[in-house]
Design an enzyme around this catalytic site. Sequence first.
Site, PDB file in Angstrom:
ATOM      1  CE  LYS B 249      32.656   9.925  24.773  1.00 54.83           C
ATOM      2  NZ  LYS B 249      31.982  10.875  25.681  1.00 54.83           N
ATOM      3  CD  GLN B 309      30.469   7.812  13.943  1.00 55.90           C
ATOM      4  OE1 GLN B 309      29.292   8.083  14.031  1.00 55.90           O
ATOM      5  NE2 GLN B 309      31.058   6.942  14.737  1.00 55.90           N
ATOM      6  CG  ASP B 344      33.953  10.402  21.123  1.00 55.12           C
ATOM      7  OD1 ASP B 344      32.747  10.732  21.232  1.00 55.12           O
ATOM      8  OD2 ASP B 344      34.326   9.208  21.117  1.00 55.12           O
ATOM      9  CG  ASP B 380      28.671   2.604  13.195  1.00 54.89           C
ATOM     10  OD1 ASP B 380      28.651   1.634  13.967  1.00 54.89           O
ATOM     11  OD2 ASP B 380      28.572   3.796  13.565  1.00 54.89           O
ATOM     12  CG  ASN B 381      24.533   4.209  14.323  1.00 49.75           C
ATOM     13  OD1 ASN B 381      23.670   3.400  14.644  1.00 49.75           O
ATOM     14  ND2 ASN B 381      25.349   4.773  15.187  1.00 49.75           N
ATOM     15  CD  GLU B 409      25.269  -0.702  14.225  1.00 52.91           C
ATOM     16  OE1 GLU B 409      25.422  -0.846  15.446  1.00 52.91           O
ATOM     17  OE2 GLU B 409      25.264   0.421  13.681  1.00 52.91           O
ATOM     18  CE  LYS B 522      31.703   1.351  20.952  1.00 54.59           C
ATOM     19  NZ  LYS B 522      30.332   1.922  20.986  1.00 54.59           N
ATOM     20  CE1 TYR B 523      34.111   4.076  24.104  1.00 59.24           C
ATOM     21  CE2 TYR B 523      33.176   2.269  25.372  1.00 59.24           C
ATOM     22  CZ  TYR B 523      33.011   3.340  24.521  1.00 59.24           C
ATOM     23  OH  TYR B 523      31.757   3.678  24.089  1.00 59.24           O
TER      24      TYR B 523
END
Lengths: 662, 662
Positions: B249, B309, B344, B380-381, B409, B522-523
């Site tokens: 991204k 992930q 991604d 995360d998640n 989270e 983040k990007y």
Amino acid sequence: MKEITKRVIIENVTPEIEGGRFAARRAVGEKIVVEGDIFADGHDIPSAQLLYRKKGDSEWRSCPMNPMLNDRYQASFEVKTTGRYEYTVEAWIDPFKNWWEKVKKKEDAGENVSQDLVEGGAMIEKAALRAPTEDANLLSRNAKLFQSGERLTELLLFALTSDFIHLMAKYPDKTNKTDYSRILEVSVEPLQARFSAWYEMFPRSCADDGSGRHGTFIDCIERLPYIAEMGFDVLYLPPIHPIGVTSRKGRNNTSKTGPNDPGSPWAIGSEDGGHRSIHPELGTFEDFQKLIGAARRYGIEIALDIAFQCSPDHPYVSEHPEWFRKRPDGSIQYAENPPKKYEDIFPLDFETEHAQELCRELLDVVLFWIERGVRIFRVDNPHTKPLRFWEWLIGKCKEKHPDVIFLSEAFTRPKTMHRLARGGFTQSYTYFTWRNLKWEIEQYFEALTQSPTVDYFWPNLWPNTPDILPEYLQMGGRPAFLIRLVLAATLSSSYGVYGPAFELCVDEPKEPGSEEYNDSEKYEIVQWDLNQPCNLKGFIQRINRIRRINPALQQNKNLIFHPTQGEDIVCYSKFTDDLSNIILTAVNLDPHHTHSTILKLPLKELDLDDGRPFQMHDLISDARYMWRSNDNYLELDPHAAPAHIFRIRRKVRTERDFDYFM
Amino acid sequence: MKEITKRVIIENVTPEIEGGRFAARRAVGEKIVVEGDIFADGHDIPSAQLLYRKKGDSEWRSCPMNPMLNDRYQASFEVKTTGRYEYTVEAWIDPFKNWWEKVKKKEDAGENVSQDLVEGGAMIEKAALRAPTEDANLLSRNAKLFQSGERLTELLLFALTSDFIHLMAKYPDKTNKTDYSRILEVSVEPLQARFSAWYEMFPRSCADDGSGRHGTFIDCIERLPYIAEMGFDVLYLPPIHPIGVTSRKGRNNTSKTGPNDPGSPWAIGSEDGGHRSIHPELGTFEDFQKLIGAARRYGIEIALDIAFQCSPDHPYVSEHPEWFRKRPDGSIQYAENPPKKYEDIFPLDFETEHAQELCRELLDVVLFWIERGVRIFRVDNPHTKPLRFWEWLIGKCKEKHPDVIFLSEAFTRPKTMHRLARGGFTQSYTYFTWRNLKWEIEQYFEALTQSPTVDYFWPNLWPNTPDILPEYLQMGGRPAFLIRLVLAATLSSSYGVYGPAFELCVDEPKEPGSEEYNDSEKYEIVQWDLNQPCNLKGFIQRINRIRRINPALQQNKNLIFHPTQGEDIVCYSKFTDDLSNIILTAVNLDPHHTHSTILKLPLKELDLDDGRPFQMHDLISDARYMWRSNDNYLELDPHAAPAHIFRIRRKVRTERDFDYFM
């Protein structure tokens, strides 16, 4: 580690009492509503079903559970016979259902779903393997259609037919389904367990011929029309067994006994027999059977007293001295609660090595009376015997006789009372007898009608008993009796009075500050004059009739208290689940003075329309009022009628409801 | 049937989560207070003891439980090391203790107790058989004395000595004792699990030389003094692993990537490695070790991100294609939440037959970092992976490393969040991020601080995260940041901010209505100017210092909200169990306008004396106020200081407290 891949979690299933250690309680004919928190990781939505069966059946029956708010699922099953039922829950991720939701969204967004269709086809193909031939063929054909990558819309149109969705739902992929970890139970009771009006009466005071002689079962039969007319459906008799002579108590619980003093029926056992015998002066077993039969013809069930204690003359004392506690001097220990002594009572000892034989004998006593047609027992002081003993005894009785009802007379500490109820007692005495103020009535009944309490503790409210003439009744005169009657009859679906002392408004205590009756019927034969003008029988009849025709008053779970100004008037509604029957009761708790209040009604909760008037029909006075807002004025004169019992009638017809308006 | 004679009932033991299915959570050094309902039939009073041990120990330790009100008993044990502890309860009727109570009452009533004395003697004799020689002899002598029937008073005087009562209590008759049916567990966590202030930071934006280059772990070390000065003790880094190139991204989460766009750190894995590797531009393993060591010297623990992930370039994709979901065309399924696509990211598939190998690998990844000194993980998640997987993984990790902390989270539905916490997550993200109104703050935190929730769900409050710039911060300017900081830091003992975006009051969303940051870190790499005058570091430093010196703010259970007029000012107290430290926080929730209110203080609950003034010391402004009643006026100007954090000082000295007054 295999557990890891079971993605669905099932938690917090209700009804469930102490992790399934005890059964919930319901009445026959009810819908058992089962709920659970059911969820999984990610976005997939679980499918769930309720499994249930009559205990002992080998096959489970099932029905799908429906999602409600906040990951809670619900389903229900009906119970048409008494006894134990089992239920549990299973849940799984249905790949096809979740695939279907996803494809729909992608299609809406205009995405290419050809790959998804092939995946769907594969799932349908697998479902075909789980289906019998006919369905399998249909599924296979469709699987091919999906996998061929034909035009989407066509497929969707086809798949959208509820037939196909249903077809797939019949053969879900339940690999990795989650079973709820427990099988729960519900004890389904006869209707009378939930809804009953009790009348306690000493048979020996039933001789109406003015002779003052000892009454008999046959005299009781004569009394039945009077009781039935008032609307009671349980006639509870204190122990009917032979009464001990040694240390027999005289009038007013004195230790001096006159020659004609009959003694307390709770001092059980004499040379005439023990717990399996009938006091000879009451009649024979045949008479007793006649009474049971005659009562049933009036819609009345006879309730017997179980008082597991012995007079010094009980046959057990000589036949089974090992069931009693022996003192160092060889005498048997009488009952005591220092410094009080009860020398006419020998308690049974459950702590000896012979306790198991004793328990079996006591079970046999109960079975003996069940075999003679008794279906209801009121258990005297169960909290003075091991609590697990009752759980065992009631369990054993109900295995063969699921219709039998046990009322726990435990006026003791809250934890013990609740445990007795969880352990199997169908109904329980309560603290109602001493709850007179508005806040304490509200607090107590809010607690009793909340889950999980309402799932096992079924209250039976007594304004008086032969042991308890509460201060409120001593002080408040006739209005006090009316007030307590209305409260008992409307706050709980089961209640009882000790009569004729109740309906004759007997209010004289043994001495000031005492809750004992003066010249208590426990120790003497009383000749009641039922024709006194003060007799409340007409009022009681009306109240019991109101209970019979209003289902809202025949259950305990739906009760809400309404805010009122001041502390004198308490007001509450009970209603059926579907709100088709709503009964609003307002009681002036002050037996001496008229009070008024503004009552706040939650119109929305009762499904009433703020804009349209609704009718308040007072079922006591038969007066009708039109109300239209949530604030309403009430005035209650205790000397006229201390209470309203309103049926709320939602639909008030207007001219538009009649043909000639058109 | 043997159970029948076990007279004592033990129920409702706390802490207990879902019938003992999950462990309660406590921090090291705490007293674990265990309670239970303990009662029996009749008048006998049960004796009870708490049994406890470190899990794995063979011997139980014990201490007596003390009766409180309403048949509830209590005892506690201290936990001095992290790890699992087990506890349970046993209870019995001590015949001697109950005999003793009875005899005393009879004696008071002037009754003959000679038979009772002989019985007592027999009990003492039996106790002698359970005692070692010396005590046995002493007991035997006394048994004879009792049995001889000597003068009562003498015996009573003797027996009354607490020595003798204690002696008998050492050898109770526990025949038929009841064991609680379950062994319960408590997970004892390091202190930082309960009390922590987190700072989230992108290492790649840490290069302070103005060059715009990619930051490194060594740059992070340079930044430590700044973070430590603000008072944070956890520095949480987004994933430090190599970042994927395929479908990377670009800025502002676009699918077009510029040549210098670094990609999202959550797209883990490239040809440089996967979850066991470090992104080369951040530095080496050695650098990482240096950072951990340097941080510890500042009292800061490094927290890593666990994001299970993979980017399409992750080594797992080629080495373990069986861990991913393959589509019919052979491609691997990327993450999607239709209609959203995350090309991604390849999610790991926990529903294949290879799931167990996958789970073992993921456990090994966590152990890999634990072995490299990491003690805190932010997951995360977690709610997008099977919930039981986490329970297993955390359990395995904590068996060997009980000090490790996992923060969940999971911004998802309530049942799922709670299950993750019960399943082992030490701390949990919350809905605080979106709770801005007075009523919703009160309702949410009342629920979180009640038992049993507080026993397992330890909140960690975040006013912002790289994913979430809440509307409130977008609209309210600097005061909004101060308000949310004070709320986070005082409503929960653990909280965190994503900086420097937080302390620099960055409030620009990607677009109106979005919660994403514009030009999100983040990007891209962001060059922060920490020297901007708007930097809140001084205020943050003060707040964190207040937290460090006030134990009331270091735990979550004792929180009460105080009524205030209006909806703008929220007010609450937190306090230690012994009330020695009471912190009252009042916050104006309106970032734009000054508001005032009358605050109602529950003086009795806070052990304050209505008659004597008490000092309110505002720890933010250092101002001191004298208050003396339960109604007090408050005014808060958000542009000056939107909050008070008062320490309530109970004792205000008067002239009588000084020597020269005498």
